[in-house]
Motif scaffolding. Structure first.
Motif, mmCIF file in Angstrom:
data_model
loop_
_atom_site.group_PDB
_atom_site.id
_atom_site.type_symbol
_atom_site.label_atom_id
_atom_site.label_comp_id
_atom_site.label_asym_id
_atom_site.label_seq_id
_atom_site.Cartn_x
_atom_site.Cartn_y
_atom_site.Cartn_z
ATOM 1 N N LEU A 41 7.385 -4.297 -21.775
ATOM 2 C CA LEU A 41 7.170 -2.611 -21.509
ATOM 3 C C LEU A 41 5.952 -2.286 -20.850
ATOM 4 C CD1 LEU A 41 8.449 -1.809 -25.311
ATOM 5 C CD2 LEU A 41 9.839 -1.855 -23.362
ATOM 6 N N ARG A 42 6.469 -1.821 -19.273
ATOM 7 C CA ARG A 42 5.623 -1.364 -18.262
ATOM 8 C C ARG A 42 4.623 -0.630 -18.880
ATOM 9 N NH1 ARG A 42 6.899 -1.489 -12.498
ATOM 10 N NH2 ARG A 42 4.539 -0.922 -12.252
ATOM 11 N N PRO A 43 4.505 0.742 -19.702
ATOM 12 C CA PRO A 43 5.164 1.756 -19.901
ATOM 13 C C PRO A 43 3.932 1.755 -21.015
ATOM 14 C CG PRO A 43 7.469 2.043 -19.208
ATOM 15 C CD PRO A 43 6.752 0.741 -19.459
ATOM 16 N N SER A 44 3.924 1.016 -21.357
ATOM 17 C CA SER A 44 3.733 0.619 -22.750
ATOM 18 C C SER A 44 2.236 1.240 -23.206
ATOM 19 C CB SER A 44 4.089 -1.147 -24.240
ATOM 20 O OG SER A 44 3.104 -2.058 -23.250
ATOM 21 N N VAL A 45 1.642 -0.237 -22.167
ATOM 22 C CA VAL A 45 -0.109 0.675 -22.447
ATOM 23 C C VAL A 45 -0.698 1.449 -22.413
ATOM 24 C CG1 VAL A 45 -2.021 -0.820 -20.939
ATOM 25 C CG2 VAL A 45 -0.505 -2.357 -21.477
ATOM 26 N N GLU A 46 -0.184 2.169 -21.173
ATOM 27 C CA GLU A 46 -0.298 3.548 -20.627
ATOM 28 C C GLU A 46 -0.364 4.613 -21.985
ATOM 29 O OE1 GLU A 46 0.170 7.315 -16.975
ATOM 30 O OE2 GLU A 46 0.497 4.730 -16.784
ATOM 31 N N LEU A 47 1.118 4.432 -22.602
ATOM 32 C CA LEU A 47 1.538 5.097 -23.529
ATOM 33 C C LEU A 47 0.581 4.973 -24.843
ATOM 34 C CD1 LEU A 47 5.331 5.455 -23.549
ATOM 35 C CD2 LEU A 47 3.838 7.391 -22.426
ATOM 36 N N SER A 48 -0.182 3.498 -24.997
ATOM 37 C CA SER A 48 -0.598 3.410 -26.601
ATOM 38 C C SER A 48 -1.624 4.171 -26.387
ATOM 39 C CB SER A 48 -0.717 1.959 -26.811
ATOM 40 O OG SER A 48 -1.091 1.474 -25.644
ATOM 41 N N ARG A 49 -2.341 4.012 -24.792
ATOM 42 C CA ARG A 49 -4.191 4.691 -24.855
ATOM 43 C C ARG A 49 -3.685 5.884 -24.812
ATOM 44 N NH1 ARG A 49 -5.241 2.464 -19.331
ATOM 45 N NH2 ARG A 49 -4.201 4.431 -18.055
ATOM 46 N N LEU A 50 -2.521 6.545 -24.464
ATOM 47 C CA LEU A 50 -2.825 8.124 -24.411
ATOM 48 C C LEU A 50 -2.624 8.581 -25.845
ATOM 49 C CD1 LEU A 50 -2.112 11.444 -23.086
ATOM 50 C CD2 LEU A 50 0.292 10.437 -23.139
ATOM 51 N N GLY A 51 -1.438 7.730 -26.868
ATOM 52 C CA GLY A 51 -1.962 8.346 -28.224
ATOM 53 C C GLY A 51 -2.958 7.861 -29.227
ATOM 54 N N LEU A 52 -3.464 6.966 -28.359
ATOM 55 C CA LEU A 52 -4.859 6.513 -28.881
ATOM 56 C C LEU A 52 -6.149 7.890 -28.949
ATOM 57 C CD1 LEU A 52 -7.078 4.478 -30.357
ATOM 58 C CD2 LEU A 52 -7.363 3.640 -28.110
ATOM 59 N N VAL A 53 -6.409 8.114 -27.380
ATOM 60 C CA VAL A 53 -6.864 9.496 -26.629
ATOM 61 C C VAL A 53 -6.363 10.210 -28.218
ATOM 62 C CG1 VAL A 53 -7.243 11.117 -25.445
ATOM 63 C CG2 VAL A 53 -7.369 8.352 -25.024
ATOM 64 N N TRP A 54 -5.065 11.006 -28.123
ATOM 65 C CA TRP A 54 -4.582 11.998 -29.158
ATOM 66 C C TRP A 54 -5.337 11.448 -30.292
ATOM 67 C CZ3 TRP A 54 -2.743 16.790 -28.252
ATOM 68 C CH2 TRP A 54 -2.528 17.071 -26.620
ATOM 69 N N VAL A 55 -4.551 10.635 -31.011
ATOM 70 C CA VAL A 55 -5.424 10.505 -32.332
ATOM 71 C C VAL A 55 -6.780 10.680 -32.927
ATOM 72 C CG1 VAL A 55 -5.506 8.846 -33.854
ATOM 73 C CG2 VAL A 55 -3.122 9.121 -33.076
ATOM 74 N N VAL A 56 -7.357 10.437 -31.784
ATOM 75 C CA VAL A 56 -8.980 10.593 -32.108
ATOM 76 C C VAL A 56 -9.784 12.022 -32.222
ATOM 77 C CG1 VAL A 56 -11.250 9.450 -30.552
ATOM 78 C CG2 VAL A 56 -9.227 7.856 -30.971
ATOM 79 N N MET A 57 -8.881 12.316 -30.431
ATOM 80 C CA MET A 57 -9.255 13.689 -30.192
ATOM 81 C C MET A 57 -8.984 14.672 -32.104
ATOM 82 S SD MET A 57 -11.112 13.908 -28.287
ATOM 83 C CE MET A 57 -11.654 15.425 -27.812
ATOM 84 N N LEU A 58 -7.603 14.500 -31.980
ATOM 85 C CA LEU A 58 -7.129 15.290 -33.438
ATOM 86 C C LEU A 58 -7.900 14.730 -35.076
ATOM 87 C CD1 LEU A 58 -3.142 15.821 -32.632
ATOM 88 C CD2 LEU A 58 -5.088 17.421 -32.351
ATOM 89 N N GLY A 59 -8.367 13.492 -35.404
ATOM 90 C CA GLY A 59 -8.696 12.551 -35.920
ATOM 91 C C GLY A 59 -9.775 13.634 -36.165
#
Length: 161
Positions: A41-59
């Motif tokens: 899945l080509r978008p998986s790397v970018e989507l998982s990186r975006l998810g990580l940024v959101w989890v870290v900032m909300l955390g």
């Protein structure tokens, strides 16, 4: 008021869990497809990186609200016990300045990158900076309230009330 705030904090916890679950499924699926079927899945790397940024900032917001950030209070509590309330307010003022810089910098970057669309996902790259804007704003609100009353809603726990 307390129930509304409790609902907001529980919603942030649920959102973080949903993003983390989505990241796990996305990365696992991509690994299986990549190594098992020589595709991916080509978008998986970018989507998982975006998810990580959101989890870290909300955390970071959740941890700040709960008072679970790393702190060394032994010196101030032992050497200056009468100054502890003033020192706590000073710390909250420093936190307010730091998250204010986070907010302003993220806001400027978000506005500058809103029209920069990713070729892979079609999402604006400003979504990365939006996480900083939201977390900086929430942490700023927490810091402003805690300057006035350092123990405000510190008894609001996830279990119980």
């Amino acid at each position: 008021m307390r129930s509304a705030l409790k609902w907001i904090w529980n919603s942030i916890d649920i959102l973080m869990a949903a993003i983390l679950s989505f990241m796990i499924v996305l990365v696992f699926t991509n690994v299986v497809l990549r190594y098992g079927f020589s595709s991916g899945l080509r978008p998986s790397v970018e989507l998982s990186r975006l998810g990580l940024v959101w989890v870290v900032m909300l955390g970071a917001v959740v941890v700040l609200r709960r008072g679970e950030h790393l702190a060394v209070t032994e010196f101030s509590e032992k050497l200056f016990p009468k100054l502890v309330p003033i020192l706590r307010r000073l710390c909250w003022a420093i936190i307010l300045i730091a998250v204010g810089m986070l907010y302003l910098g993220s806001f400027n970057q978000m506005m500058a990158n809103w029209n920069d669309i990713s070729q892979i996902t079609g999402l604006p790259s400003a979504l990365f900076y939006l996480a900083g804007v939201i977390s900086g704003g929430l942490m700023g609100l927490i810091a402003m309230v805690r300057i006035i009353n350092p123990d405000w809603l510190s008894d609001l726990q996830d279990s119980g009330e």
